[in-house]
Design an enzyme around this catalytic site. Structure first.
Site, short mmCIF file in Angstrom:
data_model
loop_
_atom_site.label_atom_id
_atom_site.label_comp_id
_atom_site.label_asym_id
_atom_site.label_seq_id
_atom_site.Cartn_x
_atom_site.Cartn_y
_atom_site.Cartn_z
N LYS A 114 0.84 -1.21 0.00
CA LYS A 114 0.00 0.00 0.00
C LYS A 114 0.87 1.26 0.00
CE LYS A 114 -4.15 -1.61 -0.15
NZ LYS A 114 -4.60 -2.63 0.78
N LYS B 237 -2.26 -10.95 -8.89
CA LYS B 237 -3.56 -11.53 -8.55
C LYS B 237 -4.71 -10.72 -9.12
CE LYS B 237 -4.41 -9.09 -4.26
NZ LYS B 237 -5.06 -9.09 -2.97
N LYS C 188 -9.46 -5.70 -7.14
CA LYS C 188 -10.31 -4.56 -7.51
C LYS C 188 -9.48 -3.37 -7.94
CE LYS C 188 -13.26 -6.13 -3.98
NZ LYS C 188 -13.44 -6.11 -2.54
P1 TYM Z 1 -10.55 -8.42 0.43
O1 TYM Z 1 -11.81 -7.62 0.48
O2 TYM Z 1 -9.39 -7.87 -0.30
O3 TYM Z 1 -10.86 -9.84 -0.20
C1 TYM Z 1 -11.91 -10.62 0.32
C2 TYM Z 1 -11.55 -12.09 0.25
O4 TYM Z 1 -11.29 -12.47 -1.10
C3 TYM Z 1 -10.01 -13.07 -1.18
N1 TYM Z 1 -9.37 -12.70 -2.44
C4 TYM Z 1 -8.79 -13.58 -3.25
N2 TYM Z 1 -8.63 -14.91 -3.15
C5 TYM Z 1 -8.00 -15.54 -4.16
N3 TYM Z 1 -7.52 -14.89 -5.26
C6 TYM Z 1 -7.65 -13.55 -5.40
N4 TYM Z 1 -7.20 -12.94 -6.48
C7 TYM Z 1 -8.31 -12.84 -4.36
N5 TYM Z 1 -8.62 -11.52 -4.16
C8 TYM Z 1 -9.26 -11.46 -2.98
C9 TYM Z 1 -9.23 -12.53 -0.01
O5 TYM Z 1 -8.17 -13.38 0.35
C10 TYM Z 1 -10.29 -12.43 1.04
O6 TYM Z 1 -10.48 -13.67 1.67
N6 TYM Z 1 -8.67 -7.89 4.92
C11 TYM Z 1 -9.67 -8.59 4.19
C12 TYM Z 1 -11.08 -8.38 4.71
C13 TYM Z 1 -11.21 -8.68 6.16
C14 TYM Z 1 -11.21 -9.97 6.77
C15 TYM Z 1 -11.34 -9.73 8.15
C16 TYM Z 1 -11.13 -11.26 6.26
C17 TYM Z 1 -11.32 -7.76 7.15
N7 TYM Z 1 -11.41 -8.39 8.35
C18 TYM Z 1 -11.41 -10.80 9.04
C19 TYM Z 1 -11.17 -12.31 7.18
C20 TYM Z 1 -11.31 -12.08 8.55
C21 TYM Z 1 -9.62 -8.07 2.77
O7 TYM Z 1 -9.22 -7.00 2.51
O8 TYM Z 1 -10.14 -8.89 1.88
#
Ligand code: TYM
Length: 331
Positions: free
Chosen positions: A111, A194, A197
Site C-alpha cells: 500500500k 492476482k 479490484k
Molecule cells: P478483500 O476484500 O481484499 O478480499 C476478500 C476475500 O477475497 C479473497 N481474495 C482472493 N482470493 C484468491 N484470489 C484472489 N485474487 C483474491 N482476491 C481477494 C481474499 O483473500 C479475502 O479472503 N482484509 C480482508 C477483509 C477482512 C477480513 C477480516 C477477512 C477484514 N477483516 C477478518 C477475514 C477475517 C480483505 O481485505 O479482503
C-alpha cells in the site's frame, strides 16, 4: 461447534478471486460451523470513500453475499460498523501491536508503494482491526484467499500476546481455511499478479459482469504467440490462464488445453473462448439473482438488522469478559 469468521472489504463489486478464494468456502462452511460473515466497511475507510460510495459498496457486497448463497437464517451476515464492540477490541489490541511488526506486513508495504501520499494509521493497523474482527467471536477457522495468510499469522500473534499479557488462555488461535487444503490465489487477466479490484481495468471478472463483458475481458487477457518447444514451462501470463481454468472449468477441459500446449498446438483464441463460456456458466446462478435481491430493500434491511443483533450478542459477551480481564471494573 467451531466458530468461523470472515469478511470482505466494501470497495466495489466482488470478483472471481473473492468468490473462489473466499465465498465458495463460506457457502459450504455455513452448514457445518457457527459462521459469521461480515462486510468490512471500517476497513474500507482507509481510502476515504464518499458517504454515497461507502453506502453503495456495502449494499453491493451484502447483495452479492446473498446472491452467492449465504443463507442469513443459517449464518450470521452483518456489517462491521454495526458492531461497535469490534472497534473497542481494536483499540485494546492496538496497545499491544508494535510499529516494527506492523510496518513489516507485506500488505502495508504494498500500500505504501502504491499510494505514498496516503500512508495513514488505519492502513498501518489494518491487521489489528482484522484480528479484532476474528477473535471477537473467538473464531478458529477463517476462510480467506492466499493473500490473507500473513494477516492470519498476525491475528494469532495478537491473540496470543493478549493471553500472555493477562496470563489467561482466553482467545483461541485462528487459522486460515480452505476446503481444498491449499489457500487459493486467482490470478488477474493482465498477465501479472492476482485478480483484484484495484489492479486496473480488465484485470478482474466481476460476479455481476454480463456474459458480453466477460467474453470481452477474457478475449483481451494477456497471452503470447505460443510455445515453440514441446513440454516447455508456461510463461507467467499463460500459467495464469491455466490457473483460472483449473478452478472454473472441468478437469477434462484443463487436460485438453494442457495437452495442446505441451504439443505446441495450442490456439489461445480457442482457450479463451472456452474459458469465457465456463466463467459465464459458473457465475450464472449468482448473476441471475443479483438484480432481484438488490431491488428488495425491505429484505436487505431485515438481513442487516437481524445480523447486527446476532453479531452483537456474541461480540458484547467477549467485550464484557475482556474488560473484566483487563481490569475495567465498576466501583
Ligand atoms: P478483500 O476484500 O481484499 O478480499 C476478500 C476475500 O477475497 C479473497 N481474495 C482472493 N482470493 C484468491 N484470489 C484472489 N485474487 C483474491 N482476491 C481477494 C481474499 O483473500 C479475502 O479472503 N482484509 C480482508 C477483509 C477482512 C477480513 C477480516 C477477512 C477484514 N477483516 C477478518 C477475514 C477475517 C480483505 O481485505 O479482503
Amino acid at each position: 461447534m467451531e466458530t468461523v469468521v470472515s469478511g470482505i472489504r466494501s470497495t466495489g463489486n466482488l470478483h472471481l478471486g473473492n468468490y473462489y478464494g473466499a465465498i465458495q468456502n463460506f457457502v459450504k462452511m455455513q452448514h457445518e460451523y457457527n459462521c459469521y460473515f461480515f462486510i468490512a466497511d471500517l476497513h474500507s475507510l482507509t481510502t476515504h470513500p464518499t458517504p454515497a460510495d461507502l453506502h453503495g459498496n456495502v449494499k453491493q457486497v451484502l447483495v452479492e453475499y446473498l446472491a452467492a448463497g449465504i443463507d442469513p437464517e443459517t449464518a450470521t451476515i452483518y456489517i462491521q460498523s454495526d458492531v461497535p464492540e469490534v472497534a473497542e477490541l481494536y483499540l485494546y489490541l492496538n496497545m499491544n501491536a508494535y510499529l516494527g511488526e506492523l510496518e513489516r506486513a507485506t500488505s502495508f508495504k504494498d500500500k505504501v508503494r502504491a499510494s505514498p501520499d496516503n500512508v495513514n494509521a488505519g492502513l498501518l493497523t489494518y491487521p489489528v482491526l482484522m484480528a479484532a474482527d476474528i477473535i471477537i467471536h473467538k473464531a478458529t477457522k477463517v476462510p480467506v484467499g492466499k493473500d490473507q495468510e500473513q494477516h492470519l499469522e498476525m491475528a494469532r500473534t495478537f491473540a496470543n500476546r493478549f493471553n500472555r499479557l493477562y496470563n489467561k488462555e482466553y482467545f483461541p488461535e485462528p487459522f486460515a481455511f480452505n476446503f481444498s487444503d491449499n489457500l487459493v490465489k486467482i490470478p488477474g487477466l493482465d498477465g501479472k499478479g492476482k485478480m483484484g479490484k484495484s489492479e486496473g481495468e480488465g484485470n478482474a471478472v466481476y460476479l455481476s459482469d454480463s456474459p458480453e463483458v466477460i467474453r470481452k475481458k477474457v478475449m483481451r487477457a494477456v497471452s503470447d504467440s505460443g510455445p515453440t518447444t514441446e513440454y516447455s514451462e508456461k510463461p507467467v501470463e499463460i500459467q495464469n490462464l491455466f490457473d483460472i481454468i483449473k478452478v472454473v472449468s472441468s478437469a477434462d477441459t484443463y487436460e485438453h488445453f494442457d495437452n495442446l500446449y505441451n504439443t505446441c498446438q495450442i490456439r489461445y483464441g480457442d482457450l479463451k473462448k472456452q474459458l469465457a463460456e465456463d466463467i459465464i456458466i459458473a457465475t450464472a446462478p449468482i448473476r441471475e439473482k443479483i438484480n432481484d435481491i438488490a431491488n428488495d430493500t425491505l429484505y436487505l434491511r431485515q438481513v442487516a438488522r437481524h445480523g447486527a443483533i446476532k453479531a452483537r450478542e456474541s461480540a458484547s459477551k467477549t467485550i464484557r469478559e475482556v474488560r473484566e480481564i483487563i481490569g475495567f471494573k465498576s466501583f
